[in-house]
Design a protein around this motif. Structure first.
Motif: not given
Length: 483
Positions: A248-268
């Protein structure tokens, strides 16, 4: 990164930081109050819920975002109804089968937990298309409001129930209310409504790409949570509580730091899918920025894992320390290689992601029977192996998809390698000095974090002009939002 996506990137990070920050803030008192066993039962149910959510998506949310014709209401409505129907059918099946699963796992509380997760998944399915509509318009401000509202309301109710002795029901209520609130806010924010139309021919247009995405995510969801189901089945809810805390702690860090980039990267990046040279250039820019943002935080967290758990969650959770060090150590690599899956999706090469997911599944099938022999720590090792094995395969296909030389990719990561090495040297030096001088351990950890982080930032800014551009972009966006 271009000026056109800076506001979206800004709000995507605000969304992630605020949502995960609130989630983490609520998670801490829940762990202290409830202990490992109830959270272990919830982890079993969430494992099923993650798999259910992957199936319900049908691989169509990304196609909703990528669809070029914004006026094709028939396509968008068909995606909505397909996801809602899938959620209804599968949710009902899980609700009916919950007693059998609880009996097999010897956990009576799993009946209510599975039914709550099935309800939450159905409600979330209603909001998938509205959220995708917001994503395709880069309306990340609305998405941030939606997620923060849902997290806050669910967390408040969960904490209230936990402190009034409701135990497992507290975390179940948090999960369900989070889903309900998020869906309501998404529907109101999107301003998009489905029509009463369903067209199989519309789905056939994206059937191949969607199918690859679907099977990839289903496999990844199954494999990523299979370890938790296995740990719970073999070692019980308390052991699973310890292990799931680390994940869960890994997931929190990953969602916090990486998923915003992944979300914007796809349409970009999807805009440049037919322009290989431009797609390659922009991808390498993103990789360099990401590599100088998330990996150092994962490394610092891994170095200070036991202290972090004991200080934040209490001594009853110290058994999670070894698992946390393993998953966070692998997180250093995943914190930039996640961009590989996004570029394959953006370029329509989702079959690569499917192949990697299949290989991970085979790995689990081969080694999972050894889990009872080697204990919970082996589950953490398998988790890391599953993440690592796909990287060289992805690199092979990246070279072909982007017509890229390996040295170009390595060059974009060189600042990260140098900065991580500098941070590690400084951190270990402070540990050694602190131990020999018998300095207060708390002070040693704080100084190590600050000094190591400072060294990394100094090297990163000195070696990468892209990082400077990003900081200036954030500063300009903040000024624009303030005015």
């Amino acid at each position: 990164m271009s000026n056109s996506i800076r506001p979206a990137s800004f709000w995507s990070f605000i969304n992630s930081f605020a949502t995960r920050g609130l989630s983490f803030a609520f998670f801490i008192p829940l762990t202290r109050k409830l202990g490992p066993a109830p959270l272990g039962v919830m982890a079993m149910a969430i494992a099923v819920g993650v798999f259910l959510d992957a199936v319900i998506d049908l691989g169509l949310s990304d196609q909703f975002v990528r669809h070029q014709d914004a006026k094709d209401q028939k396509f968008f409505s068909t995606v909505f109804w397909a996801q809602v129907i899938a959620a209804g059918v599968l949710g009902l099946a899980i609700a009916l089968l919950a007693p059998l699963a609880a009996h097999a796992m010897h956990e009576p509380g799993l009946v209510l937990a599975l039914r709550a997760v099935a309800l939450a998944s159905f409600v979330t399915a209603i909001g998938l298309s509205p959220v995708s509509w917001l994503r395709r318009g880069l309306e990340y401000r609305a998405i941030a409001i939606r997620n923060v509202s849902a997290t806050f309301l669910g967390g408040v109710v969960g904490i209230y129930l936990a402190w009034n002795g409701f135990g497992l029901l507290a975390v179940l209520s948090l999960h369900v209310i989070n889903a309900i609130t998020g869906t309501i806010v998404a529907v109101l924010s999107a301003g998009w409504r489905p029509s009463l139309v369903f067209s199989l021919s519309s789905l056939k247009q994206v059937g191949g790409i969607a199918a690859n995405t679907f099977f990839t995510r289903v496999l990844e969801a199954g494999v990523s949570r299979l370890d938790q189901i296995a740990v719970g089945a073999f070692f019980g809810a308390s052991a699973l509580g310890m292990y799931s805390l680390a994940v869960r702690l890994y997931d929190i860090l990953f969602q916090l730091l990486c998923m915003p980039v992944a979300s914007v990267m796809l349409p970009y990046l999807s805009v440049y899918q037919s322009k290989t040279a431009e797609l390659r250039r922009r991808f390498l820019d993103v990789v360099q920025v990401v590599s100088l943002s998330a990996p150092p935080i994962f490394m610092l967290a891994a170095l200070h894992a036991s202290w972090l758990i004991g200080t934040v969650f209490g001594p009853q959770w110290l058994g999670a320390g070894p698992y946390l060090r393993i998953v966070l150590g692998m997180g250093v690599v995943q914190a930039f290689t996640f961009t590989h899956t996004v570029i394959f999706a953006a370029s329509g090469k989702t079959s690569v992601n499917l192949g990697v997911a299949l290989l991970s599944t085979v790995l689990w099938a081969v080694f999972l029977p050894l889990l009872p022999t080697y204990g919970v720590i082996f589950a953490a090792v398998l988790w890391a192996m599953r993440a690592a094995i796909g990287v060289p395969i992805q690199m092979f296909f990246l070279k072909n998809v982007l017509d890229m030389q390996l040295r170009e990719y390595v060059r974009s990561l060189t600042p990260m390698f140098i900065a991580l090495a500098g941070m590690a040297v400084v951190s270990f030096f402070i540990f050694i000095v602190g131990e020999r001088a018998k300095i207060n351990p708390f002070a040693v950890h704080i100084v190590s974090v600050l000094a190591g982080g400072g060294v990394f930032i100094t090297i990163a800014v000195g070696l990468s002009s892209k990082v400077k551009d990003i900081w200036m972009g954030i500063f300009d966006t903040l000024k624009g939002q303030a005015s």
